[in-house]
Design a protein around this motif. Structure first.
Motif, short mmCIF file in Angstrom:
data_model
loop_
_atom_site.label_atom_id
_atom_site.label_comp_id
_atom_site.label_asym_id
_atom_site.label_seq_id
_atom_site.Cartn_x
_atom_site.Cartn_y
_atom_site.Cartn_z
N VAL A 1 -33.84 34.54 -19.61
CA VAL A 1 -34.93 34.36 -20.57
C VAL A 1 -36.00 35.42 -20.27
O VAL A 1 -36.55 35.47 -19.18
N ASN A 2 -36.28 36.26 -21.26
CA ASN A 2 -37.15 37.41 -21.00
C ASN A 2 -38.64 37.05 -21.05
O ASN A 2 -39.04 35.97 -21.49
N ARG A 3 -39.47 37.98 -20.61
CA ARG A 3 -40.92 37.75 -20.53
C ARG A 3 -41.55 37.44 -21.89
O ARG A 3 -42.42 36.58 -22.01
N LEU A 4 -41.12 38.16 -22.92
CA LEU A 4 -41.73 37.97 -24.23
C LEU A 4 -41.41 36.59 -24.79
O LEU A 4 -42.27 35.94 -25.40
N ALA A 5 -40.18 36.14 -24.58
CA ALA A 5 -39.81 34.81 -25.04
C ALA A 5 -40.60 33.74 -24.31
O ALA A 5 -41.10 32.78 -24.91
N LEU A 6 -40.73 33.88 -23.01
CA LEU A 6 -41.50 32.90 -22.23
C LEU A 6 -42.96 32.89 -22.66
O LEU A 6 -43.57 31.82 -22.79
N ALA A 7 -43.52 34.06 -22.90
CA ALA A 7 -44.92 34.14 -23.34
C ALA A 7 -45.09 33.47 -24.69
O ALA A 7 -46.07 32.74 -24.92
N ALA A 8 -44.14 33.70 -25.60
CA ALA A 8 -44.20 33.05 -26.91
C ALA A 8 -44.10 31.54 -26.76
O ALA A 8 -44.82 30.79 -27.43
N GLY A 9 -43.21 31.09 -25.90
CA GLY A 9 -43.07 29.65 -25.68
C GLY A 9 -44.34 29.03 -25.15
O GLY A 9 -44.75 27.94 -25.59
N GLU A 10 -44.98 29.70 -24.21
CA GLU A 10 -46.24 29.19 -23.67
C GLU A 10 -47.29 29.09 -24.77
O GLU A 10 -48.02 28.09 -24.88
#
Length: 364
Positions: A248-257
């Motif tokens: 799971v990449n950084r951008l996806a995690l940031a979007a999820g947050e």
């Protein structure tokens, strides 16, 4: 048909097939929130770009903590995945079932993933007059014959869900028969909270249940790939033990947050619009075009075209006019006249019906 890879939303294939630039399509073949991503989510992703020189958190700690708080469960009960599909794959890897059960018609990845991981697939068929739901006794019989069962809730492509009482019964049978019940809740967020039939509030009680949800449909971020599984901590640990580091990449995690905060108005507007536009589309499809539809709780509609139309014919004609629809002809349990339409906003829905009227007048 353009579903070369078994799914909608394939703009590259559509461009090659219909001679329309991929950016010009209105895509009714993929069930994505027409509001687009919440603006603050896009801003958060943009902000995160400067940190793509760093690895993402392999433990997904911030997102898991925020998600656990929102779901009112412990973070150890959550596995974050590269889309809901990775969570399904992790369950198959971790549990290694030899026999997998599905209820047709259903999301094609259930059977495809199961076969890729060496399982034999067994299926039963839902009853058309029941919105393609299967009888609970029939599902129970299937569960006793397999090691793992996939259940769509609400189901894709039909948009129906089973009652909480039915789910609880199936969860009990799963434990008795030592069968894992995987409930795919990818479209659950489109249903009003007081109408959602989900085992989530009591999932800790069930030893043989895994719930899988998607962030990409409701928050309109399918290109980032983000989903999660919820189950007892012991089950989640099995899934996470099979996960590739940094899947799971950084951008996806940031979007999820970002999706976990300041989204209440967006979520309410999405659900309200989905109900209004879904009803509007159904009424026009039935009244003006003689189509048959089935009741749906999700952001898509299963539609049967009147004779002599087939899904392939209508898809080709609309495709050349810049409208993509999902053919359901390849779904087990459906027929060559079945399509699925995403629910969009009124402006795009009006354009859909303009193009559909043009095609209808041209004829087959």
């Amino acid at each position: 048909m353009i579903e070369r890879f078994g799914h909608g939303g394939d703009l590259e294939t559509a461009q090659a097939a219909f001679g329309v630039d991929r950016s010009a399509f209105i895509d009714y073949s993929a069930n994505i929130n027409p509001l687009g991503p919440p603006p603050h989510v896009l801003a958060r992703v943009q902000q995160e770009l400067q940190d793509v020189v760093h690895y993402p958190d392999p433990d997904h700690r911030r997102f898991r903590a925020l998600l656990a708080e929102a779901l009112r469960i412990d973070s150890s009960m959550i596995c974050i995945g590269n889309g809901a599909a990775e969570c399904m794959a992790l369950a198959l890897l971790a549990l290694a079932p030899r026999r997998v059960g599905v209820i047709y018609p259903c999301f094609s990845e259930y059977a495809e993933l199961s076969r890729k991981f060496g399982a034999e697939v067994f299926g039963i068929f839902g009853q058309e007059e029941q919105g393609f739901r299967a009888g609970i006794d029939d599902i129970a019989d299937l569960m006793r014959k397999v090691d793992l069962l996939f259940l769509g809730q609400p189901n894709n492509p039909t948009g129906v869900q089973y009652s909480i009482e039915e789910l609880e019964r199936l969860a009990g049978i799963a434990a008795e028969s030592d069968t894992m019940l995987i409930v795919d809740e990818a479209f659950m967020d489109f249903i009003a909270p007081d109408q959602q039939a989900t085992l989530l509030p009591r999932v800790k009680q069930y030893s043989h249940v895994i719930l899988i949800r998607s962030m990409t449909k409701f928050y309109a971020i399918p290109g980032l790939r983000l989903g999660y599984a919820v189950a007892r901590s012991s089950l989640i640990q099995k899934l996470r033990s099979k996960q590739v580091t940094w899947s799971v990449n950084r951008l996806a995690l940031a979007a999820g947050e970002a999706c976990m905060v300041e989204c209440e108005a967006y979520e309410a507007k999405t659900r309200e619009m989905t109900v209004i536009e879904r009803d509007y589309m159904i009424q026009r499809l039935e009244r003006e075009f003689g189509c048959k539809t089935w009741p749906s709780l999700a952001n898509f509609i299963l539609v049967r075209l009147p004779s002599p139309w087939t899904a392939e014919q209508l898809q080709a004609k609309l495709g050349r006019k810049g409208i993509l629809i999902r053919s359901c002809a390849m779904y087990e349990g459906l027929c060559e006249a079945d399509i699925r339409l995403a629910v969009k906003d009124r402006v795009r829905n009006e354009l859909l019906f303009v193009k559909l009227t043009d095609v209808w007048q041209e004829g087959v």
